[in-house]
Scaffold this active site. Structure first.
Site, PDB file in Angstrom:
ATOM      1  N   TYR A  70       0.818  -1.286   0.024  1.00  0.00           N
ATOM      2  CA  TYR A  70       0.033   0.143   0.077  1.00  0.00           C
ATOM      3  C   TYR A  70       0.767   1.278  -0.023  1.00  0.00           C
ATOM      4  O   TYR A  70       1.926   1.309   0.816  1.00  0.00           O
ATOM      5  CB  TYR A  70      -0.807   0.005   1.227  1.00  0.00           C
ATOM      6  N   LEU A 129     -18.579  -2.112   1.154  1.00  0.00           N
ATOM      7  CA  LEU A 129     -19.632  -1.414   0.626  1.00  0.00           C
ATOM      8  C   LEU A 129     -19.580  -1.430  -1.003  1.00  0.00           C
ATOM      9  O   LEU A 129     -19.873  -0.483  -1.718  1.00  0.00           O
ATOM     10  CB  LEU A 129     -19.441   0.157   1.123  1.00  0.00           C
ATOM     11  N   ALA A 130     -18.715  -2.386  -1.629  1.00  0.00           N
ATOM     12  CA  ALA A 130     -18.726  -2.413  -2.951  1.00  0.00           C
ATOM     13  C   ALA A 130     -18.130  -1.408  -3.522  1.00  0.00           C
ATOM     14  O   ALA A 130     -18.707  -0.902  -4.433  1.00  0.00           O
ATOM     15  CB  ALA A 130     -20.074  -3.157  -3.449  1.00  0.00           C
ATOM     16  N   GLY A 131     -16.930  -0.865  -2.953  1.00  0.00           N
ATOM     17  CA  GLY A 131     -16.342   0.059  -4.018  1.00  0.00           C
ATOM     18  C   GLY A 131     -17.173   1.473  -3.878  1.00  0.00           C
ATOM     19  O   GLY A 131     -17.053   2.257  -4.703  1.00  0.00           O
ATOM     20  N   LEU A 154     -20.543   1.610  -3.922  1.00  0.00           N
ATOM     21  CA  LEU A 154     -21.994   1.643  -4.558  1.00  0.00           C
ATOM     22  C   LEU A 154     -22.850   1.248  -3.299  1.00  0.00           C
ATOM     23  O   LEU A 154     -23.869   1.871  -3.734  1.00  0.00           O
ATOM     24  CB  LEU A 154     -21.917   0.425  -5.454  1.00  0.00           C
ATOM     25  N   LEU A 155     -22.528   0.971  -2.179  1.00  0.00           N
ATOM     26  CA  LEU A 155     -23.590   0.938  -1.110  1.00  0.00           C
ATOM     27  C   LEU A 155     -23.395   2.141  -0.248  1.00  0.00           C
ATOM     28  O   LEU A 155     -24.050   1.966   1.252  1.00  0.00           O
ATOM     29  CB  LEU A 155     -23.288  -0.510  -0.304  1.00  0.00           C
ATOM     30  N   GLY A 156     -22.672   3.181  -0.659  1.00  0.00           N
ATOM     31  CA  GLY A 156     -22.591   4.318   0.316  1.00  0.00           C
ATOM     32  C   GLY A 156     -23.625   5.268  -0.052  1.00  0.00           C
ATOM     33  O   GLY A 156     -24.432   5.311  -1.202  1.00  0.00           O
TER      34      GLY A 156
END
Length: 325
Positions: free
Chosen positions: A53, A216-218, A220-222
């Site tokens: 990272y 949060l699926a990148g 998408l679930l935000g």
């Protein structure tokens, strides 16, 4: 904060795991320090990173964490630290072994590098970032067990393993009379439920705690998925958003009825699964961290779980029942 045992170990970790992938890439060092201080103050003791990272500078995220530890104040003593090994660190001294993969040679060298960057003498959880298809388990368990015996590593975990990889790793560990894997870090969310077929049942059977990445699926679930703000992660997922707009609109409506944010409902759904130890939250700001803390206290009713399952259907029963008798 609430805590749970990591797999079948006696180690207690927080039900939210602080992911640090943004540090040094999307989050400057001062803000990263504030996030880690706030996480620790809130009782989050489980921090996850990886040697690769740091964006263009591999290892930079570990360096940031190391400088945060160096401030003292029992920061290091209060953190259950997890890092990973597998990737290409672009170190010319690795020679032909620089490419991604695992070997006793590389594991020892890259652990030494992580310890130096993190300014510590041990790692609580050392994780294989991916399955190694060339080295034998004899080689891998030999080097990992030696690190445990030396005290530089407490536990060994995996990431991105298939269910049968977990089973094989544990069988080989049992033959050597050692603990084996204690955790598996896996992609899992309301929009990515394939792990329910093989990975989650295998992990539960073998006493391996599952830590969900991209819960949060990148983005998408935000909360910003349907109306993405410029520069937000979800603003770069326009095609994916349009493909799932109907689902996301139903989801947003349900969350509004519950009076909770989309992101926290997504995290609470993961926390409700007995196979899951924790979702990894990757805040870019201290505000995002503080908002996510609410997820631990959300209790989803049976009716809500049924509705979520209708909006985001899973694969059905675990394998092989999902596709056989």
């Amino acid at each position: 904060m609430k805590y749970v045992n990591l797999g079948r170990t006696g180690l207690k970790v927080s039900r939210l795991c602080l992911g640090t992938m943004n540090f040094g890439q999307n989050t400057e060092e001062k803000e990263a320090f504030r996030i880690m201080d706030a996480a620790l103050d809130a009782g989050v003791n489980f921090f996850d990173t990886a040697n690769g990272y740091g964006g263009e500078k591999r290892g930079f995220t570990e360096e940031i964490i190391g400088r945060w530890f160096a401030q003292g104040g029992s920061r290091r003593e209060r953190v259950v630290l997890a890092t990973k090994v597998y990737g290409n660190m672009e170190d010319p001294n690795d020679g032909p072994n620089t490419e991604s993969g695992l070997s006793a040679y590389k594991i020892r060298r890259h652990l030494a590098g992580s310890l130096k960057r993190l300014q510590t003498d041990h790692i609580e959880l050392y994780q294989m970032h991916h399955i190694e298809r060339n080295a034998t388990w004899d080689e891998l368990w030999e080097v990992f067990q030696s690190l445990v015996q030396q005290g530089t590593v407490d536990y060994i975990g995996s990431s991105n393993f298939a269910g049968w990889h977990l089973a094989l790793a544990q069988a080989e560990a049992k033959a050597r009379h050692i603990l084996g894997l204690v955790s598996e870090q896996h992609k899992y969310s309301l929009l990515c439920r394939e792990p329910e077929l093989e990975v989650l049942p295998s992990a539960q059977h073998h006493g391996i705690g599952v830590v969900a990445w991209s819960p949060l699926a990148g983005g998408l679930l935000g909360g910003n998925a349907l109306n993405p703000q410029k520069g937000s992660r979800s603003s770069h997922e326009s095609n994916a958003i349009e493909a799932k707009r109907t689902q996301l609109e139903r989801y947003a409506a349900l969350c509004a009825e519950l009076g909770e944010s989309e992101s926290n409902v997504g995290l609470a759904w993961i926390l409700a699964n007995p196979a899951l130890t924790a979702p990894i939250i990757g805040p870019r700001t201290q505000e995002q961290l503080e908002n996510a803390l609410r997820a631990v206290d959300i209790v989803l009713t049976e009716d809500t779980m049924v509705e979520l399952n209708q909006i985001f259907p899973g694969p059905g029963k675990p394998a092989p029942e999902a596709y056989a008798w």
